[in-house]
Design a protein around this motif. Sequence first.
Motif, PDB file in Angstrom:
ATOM      1  N   ASN A 150     -43.922 -13.272 121.538  1.00 41.30           N
ATOM      2  CA  ASN A 150     -42.807 -13.660 122.393  1.00 41.30           C
ATOM      3  C   ASN A 150     -43.303 -14.462 123.591  1.00 41.30           C
ATOM      4  O   ASN A 150     -44.423 -14.284 124.047  1.00 41.30           O
ATOM      5  N   ASN A 151     -42.442 -15.321 124.112  1.00 41.16           N
ATOM      6  CA  ASN A 151     -42.725 -16.034 125.353  1.00 41.16           C
ATOM      7  C   ASN A 151     -41.488 -15.950 126.256  1.00 41.16           C
ATOM      8  O   ASN A 151     -40.981 -16.967 126.731  1.00 41.16           O
ATOM      9  N   ALA A 152     -41.000 -14.728 126.435  1.00 36.16           N
ATOM     10  CA  ALA A 152     -39.854 -14.431 127.303  1.00 36.16           C
ATOM     11  C   ALA A 152     -38.575 -15.134 126.873  1.00 36.16           C
ATOM     12  O   ALA A 152     -37.908 -15.788 127.686  1.00 36.16           O
ATOM     13  N   PRO A 153     -38.124 -15.019 125.606  1.00 35.37           N
ATOM     14  CA  PRO A 153     -36.836 -15.585 125.205  1.00 35.37           C
ATOM     15  C   PRO A 153     -35.695 -14.838 125.877  1.00 35.37           C
ATOM     16  O   PRO A 153     -35.774 -13.633 126.107  1.00 35.37           O
ATOM     17  N   ARG A 154     -34.601 -15.580 126.179  1.00 38.95           N
ATOM     18  CA  ARG A 154     -33.469 -14.959 126.864  1.00 38.95           C
ATOM     19  C   ARG A 154     -32.188 -15.753 126.648  1.00 38.95           C
ATOM     20  O   ARG A 154     -32.235 -16.939 126.255  1.00 38.95           O
ATOM     21  N   ALA A 155     -31.045 -15.116 126.896  1.00 30.77           N
ATOM     22  CA  ALA A 155     -29.739 -15.775 126.893  1.00 30.77           C
ATOM     23  C   ALA A 155     -28.862 -15.064 127.909  1.00 30.77           C
ATOM     24  O   ALA A 155     -28.995 -13.851 128.134  1.00 30.77           O
ATOM     25  N   GLY A 156     -27.960 -15.821 128.535  1.00 31.55           N
ATOM     26  CA  GLY A 156     -27.154 -15.201 129.579  1.00 31.55           C
ATOM     27  C   GLY A 156     -25.853 -15.920 129.869  1.00 31.55           C
ATOM     28  O   GLY A 156     -25.540 -16.964 129.298  1.00 31.55           O
ATOM     29  N   ILE A 157     -25.101 -15.319 130.770  1.00 32.52           N
ATOM     30  CA  ILE A 157     -23.822 -15.837 131.231  1.00 32.52           C
ATOM     31  C   ILE A 157     -23.796 -15.780 132.751  1.00 32.52           C
ATOM     32  O   ILE A 157     -24.146 -14.760 133.345  1.00 32.52           O
ATOM     33  N   LYS A 158     -23.391 -16.881 133.382  1.00 32.32           N
ATOM     34  CA  LYS A 158     -23.147 -16.904 134.814  1.00 32.32           C
ATOM     35  C   LYS A 158     -21.650 -17.096 135.056  1.00 32.32           C
ATOM     36  O   LYS A 158     -21.010 -17.885 134.350  1.00 32.32           O
ATOM     37  N   THR A 215     -53.187  -8.706 121.785  1.00 28.20           N
ATOM     38  CA  THR A 215     -54.342  -9.593 121.775  1.00 28.20           C
ATOM     39  C   THR A 215     -53.965 -11.021 122.128  1.00 28.20           C
ATOM     40  O   THR A 215     -54.599 -11.666 122.943  1.00 28.20           O
ATOM     41  N   VAL A 216     -52.913 -11.523 121.499  1.00 30.28           N
ATOM     42  CA  VAL A 216     -52.418 -12.868 121.781  1.00 30.28           C
ATOM     43  C   VAL A 216     -51.065 -12.715 122.455  1.00 30.28           C
ATOM     44  O   VAL A 216     -50.076 -12.392 121.815  1.00 30.28           O
ATOM     45  N   GLU A 217     -51.040 -12.913 123.754  1.00 28.83           N
ATOM     46  CA  GLU A 217     -49.826 -12.623 124.523  1.00 28.83           C
ATOM     47  C   GLU A 217     -49.500 -13.778 125.464  1.00 28.83           C
ATOM     48  O   GLU A 217     -50.342 -14.246 126.226  1.00 28.83           O
ATOM     49  N   PHE A 218     -48.258 -14.270 125.369  1.00 27.38           N
ATOM     50  CA  PHE A 218     -47.773 -15.288 126.294  1.00 27.38           C
ATOM     51  C   PHE A 218     -47.050 -14.541 127.405  1.00 27.38           C
ATOM     52  O   PHE A 218     -45.895 -14.153 127.263  1.00 27.38           O
ATOM     53  N   ALA A 219     -47.724 -14.330 128.539  1.00 30.70           N
ATOM     54  CA  ALA A 219     -47.256 -13.357 129.514  1.00 30.70           C
ATOM     55  C   ALA A 219     -46.963 -13.969 130.875  1.00 30.70           C
ATOM     56  O   ALA A 219     -47.191 -13.355 131.892  1.00 30.70           O
ATOM     57  N   VAL A 220     -46.442 -15.217 130.903  1.00 29.82           N
ATOM     58  CA  VAL A 220     -46.107 -15.798 132.192  1.00 29.82           C
ATOM     59  C   VAL A 220     -44.977 -15.027 132.869  1.00 29.82           C
ATOM     60  O   VAL A 220     -44.845 -15.043 134.081  1.00 29.82           O
ATOM     61  N   ASP A 221     -44.161 -14.323 132.091  1.00 35.05           N
ATOM     62  CA  ASP A 221     -43.019 -13.600 132.637  1.00 35.05           C
ATOM     63  C   ASP A 221     -42.784 -12.358 131.791  1.00 35.05           C
ATOM     64  O   ASP A 221     -42.163 -12.436 130.742  1.00 35.05           O
ATOM     65  N   PRO A 222     -43.285 -11.179 132.184  1.00 39.60           N
ATOM     66  CA  PRO A 222     -43.073  -9.976 131.378  1.00 39.60           C
ATOM     67  C   PRO A 222     -41.598  -9.738 131.103  1.00 39.60           C
ATOM     68  O   PRO A 222     -40.756  -9.886 131.980  1.00 39.60           O
ATOM     69  N   GLY A 223     -41.299  -9.343 129.875  1.00 40.09           N
ATOM     70  CA  GLY A 223     -39.902  -9.290 129.463  1.00 40.09           C
ATOM     71  C   GLY A 223     -39.141  -8.049 129.840  1.00 40.09           C
ATOM     72  O   GLY A 223     -38.205  -8.110 130.621  1.00 40.09           O
ATOM     73  N   ALA A 224     -39.514  -6.901 129.336  1.00 38.81           N
ATOM     74  CA  ALA A 224     -38.689  -5.711 129.461  1.00 38.81           C
ATOM     75  C   ALA A 224     -39.113  -4.836 130.628  1.00 38.81           C
ATOM     76  O   ALA A 224     -40.250  -4.873 131.074  1.00 38.81           O
ATOM     77  N   GLY A 225     -38.158  -4.056 131.121  1.00 38.23           N
ATOM     78  CA  GLY A 225     -38.462  -3.046 132.110  1.00 38.23           C
ATOM     79  C   GLY A 225     -39.265  -1.917 131.493  1.00 38.23           C
ATOM     80  O   GLY A 225     -39.453  -1.845 130.280  1.00 38.23           O
ATOM     81  N   ILE A 226     -39.717  -0.991 132.331  1.00 42.62           N
ATOM     82  CA  ILE A 226     -40.636   0.048 131.889  1.00 42.62           C
ATOM     83  C   ILE A 226     -40.039   0.925 130.797  1.00 42.62           C
ATOM     84  O   ILE A 226     -40.733   1.388 129.901  1.00 42.62           O
ATOM     85  N   ALA A 227     -38.713   1.130 130.827  1.00 45.83           N
ATOM     86  CA  ALA A 227     -38.073   1.987 129.837  1.00 45.83           C
ATOM     87  C   ALA A 227     -37.602   1.214 128.619  1.00 45.83           C
ATOM     88  O   ALA A 227     -37.064   1.808 127.684  1.00 45.83           O
TER      89      ALA A 227
END
Length: 382
Positions: A69-77, A108-120
């Motif tokens: 993953n590289n922080a995929p997302r979708a939203g509504i404003k 091992t191979v992580e695209f981590a510019v923006d961690p995705g999920a909260g701790i839970a």
Amino acid sequence: MNKNTYALGGVLTLMTFLFALSGIRAQIAQDNKDSNTDWVDEITSRITLYGSLRIGAGFAEEGEIAIANNAPRAGIKMKHALSQDEAENFNVIGGVELGFNLVSRDETVEFAVDPGAGIAQVGDAVFTRLGFVGFSYQEFEFTFGKQNSVYYTMGANQVDKFLAFGGAGIGVWNISDGGISGTGRANQVFILKYKKDGLSLGTQAEARNISENSESIDTYGFGANYEIDGFQIGVGYNKVNDGVEDPLPNQAKEGDEAFVVSASYEKDRFTVAASYASLKQHQRTTLNGDDFFYDATGIELYSRYKFSTDQRWHVAAGFNYLGPDDDQGLGDFDTKFGIVEVGYNFKKSSHIFVASQIEQSKDIVGDRRNQSVYGLGIRFGF
């Protein structure tokens, strides 16, 4: 559930969500055509849909290969005026942003510019990145919910420009998504902002009852940013007011305090940015099987040049460093790596790129503790 089933579930969930959004808008448009009324146009004018599909494939220097993953997302404003007089500019505002685990997480191979999920939510196929409501009036905005902190939006995001890697030097995502301490996507937070003529000011407070002290304000923060003629400078400060000495995963650390200052300059095809952070009991590592919080100093550097005449091709380079203070007893332990990136922008917010995270991080005795990673990624925004 095996990894293939898990990954397929994430993809199907994302596709279902996106098709549902497009279907809603199509149905609204058809209803509007059939009824020949303008009320649907009024509703849809208040809603903005957006999203970004982001996946990378890469390999580590010892040969491991993975899709990540590289922080995929979708939203509504959403924005709705409460007064017919537009000069008053009094609005109800809000937003919801979901993150998606399109593939199983890979360490091992992580695209981590923006961690995705909260701790839970780590490992969930769908999780909440942001969710807030509030009001805006002229230059002021007041919101509450799960939001990007003022530490990040005003003091730290100037260096958050890489398409992959980075984001490890200045304490934004200190534990998961930074929601617990309040430096990242802050949990249960009230934020007040002011913006006018290039100046932005902000203050925030989290209200979560972290410890048995039941303080009304558990963490608080301040931020300021000023931009003029391509030059921008920002500062952010965040402090835990009600932490615990040995926190559980959903608790903040007593004594947690973070300060960041950033500067950037963008002119024509060239961009350069730098951030410096001073962190107290903010960063966490594992030492002899136990969690250990430590004081640290960090920097992040970023530079980019658009080298093609149409400005679609770019090359970028940067550096992340986070090291404990000398009195923390962690020896040679640090986080230290360089980043090199070449990318092509084929439409707004959409890129294809190759990137490398060149690791020099050390463990407590001075040995390298991470592998360098080389990746190919695609980001499609809408």
